[in-house]
Design an enzyme around this catalytic site. Structure first.
Site, short mmCIF file in Angstrom:
data_model
loop_
_atom_site.label_atom_id
_atom_site.label_comp_id
_atom_site.label_asym_id
_atom_site.label_seq_id
_atom_site.Cartn_x
_atom_site.Cartn_y
_atom_site.Cartn_z
CB CYS A 74 -1.18 -0.29 1.74
SG CYS A 74 -0.27 0.27 2.62
CG HIS A 112 -4.12 0.37 3.86
ND1 HIS A 112 -3.60 -0.07 2.99
CD2 HIS A 112 -5.40 1.04 3.49
CE1 HIS A 112 -3.98 -0.37 2.34
NE2 HIS A 112 -5.14 0.30 2.08
CG ASP A 126 -6.99 1.47 -1.27
OD1 ASP A 126 -5.79 0.83 -1.14
OD2 ASP A 126 -6.57 1.03 0.15
#
Length: 262
Positions: A74, A112, A126
């Site tokens: 991420c 994250h 995302d």
């Protein structure tokens, strides 16, 4: 968030994900870039098991993802994608989230990295969570949001935070405070070094395909299409390297091995 990518890097990045030249910051463009990124840039933790340090330096991220055609997790994927969006004129904010386990346990702080893009409304972007939404999710929408990869719900969690759910299952809890990429360095270090991080438990590389996903986990090649799943054991380094080349489009000079978690 200021743009951190120059014109040539933006051009190469758009070419990397098969997108057209720069266009205005609209929802249609955002949705297209989001979906293209998921179909061309894999979610992977191979650097951990190749002994490659993971850095959040923009030049290093661009070299890895654009020039070497690799992927990342991420901090890398959403980190660089946010820079691309900013360079294209989108209003981008980096936000921190904590993953939510099946038992409701929250992950570490800065677990994250999620992007928020402001257009006529706020959108959660995302491309670095593995299996998630194909398109951005409306941050302020209170009802279910249908997506090709599930039904998403953004639910108030108190204190300005929200939980993002997929098909009724909580995925992560999002904080409202804007962050800079350097804020995620400790989380990035933890995830690539701690025995408690699932990323250190074995190499994996996964990407969307038409109607499903393709994944290499350890020595297994896994394909899913709808409810169908096939799994093939790859016999040795030569087959593994050939599979990374054919399925994900990048070359490895050696195969990843389980990182030392002692």
């Amino acid at each position: 968030m200021p743009a951190e990518l120059d014109h040539d890097t933006v051009t190469a990045y758009l070419r990397r994900i098969g997108a057209a030249g720069p266009a205005g910051p609209t929802l249609a463009v955002l949705r297209d870039l989001h979906a293209r990124h998921l179909r061309t840039v894999p979610f992977e933790n191979l650097s951990i098991h190749l002994g490659e340090p993971i850095t959040l330096d923009p030049a290093a991220l661009a070299d890895k993802i654009i020039r070497r055609r690799r992927g990342g997790f991420c901090y890398e994927l959403n980190g660089l994608f946010g820079m691309l969006l900013a360079a294209l004129g989108f209003r981008v904010t980096r936000l921190a989230a904590r993953t939510i386990g099946a038992d409701g346990t929250l992950g570490i702080p800065f677990d994250h990295l999620v992007l928020q893009v402001e257009l006529d409304e706020r959108w959660l972007v995302d491309v670095g969570f593995g299996r998630h939404s194909t398109h951005p999710v409306g941050r302020d929408r209170t009802g279910p949001q249908d997506d090709p990869d599930g039904t998403f719900l953004v639910q108030d969690a108190g204190a300005g935070e929200v939980d993002v759910l997929r098909d009724g299952e909580p995925q992560y809890r999002l904080e409202p405070r804007p962050r800079v990429l350097a804020d995620f360095r400790a989380g990035c270090w933890w995830h690539q070094s701690s025995p408690e991080s699932h990323f250190t438990h074995g190499p994996t590389c996964s990407m969307y395909t038409a109607g499903g996903r393709v994944t290499i986990s350890g020595d297994r090649l896994i394909r899913t299409t709808g409810a169908d799943r096939t799994e093939t054991v790859l016999a040795g380094p030569a087959e593994l390297r050939a599979a990374y080349r054919s399925e994900f489009g990048f070359e490895l000079d050696r195969v990843p091995v389980l990182a030392n978690r002692a």
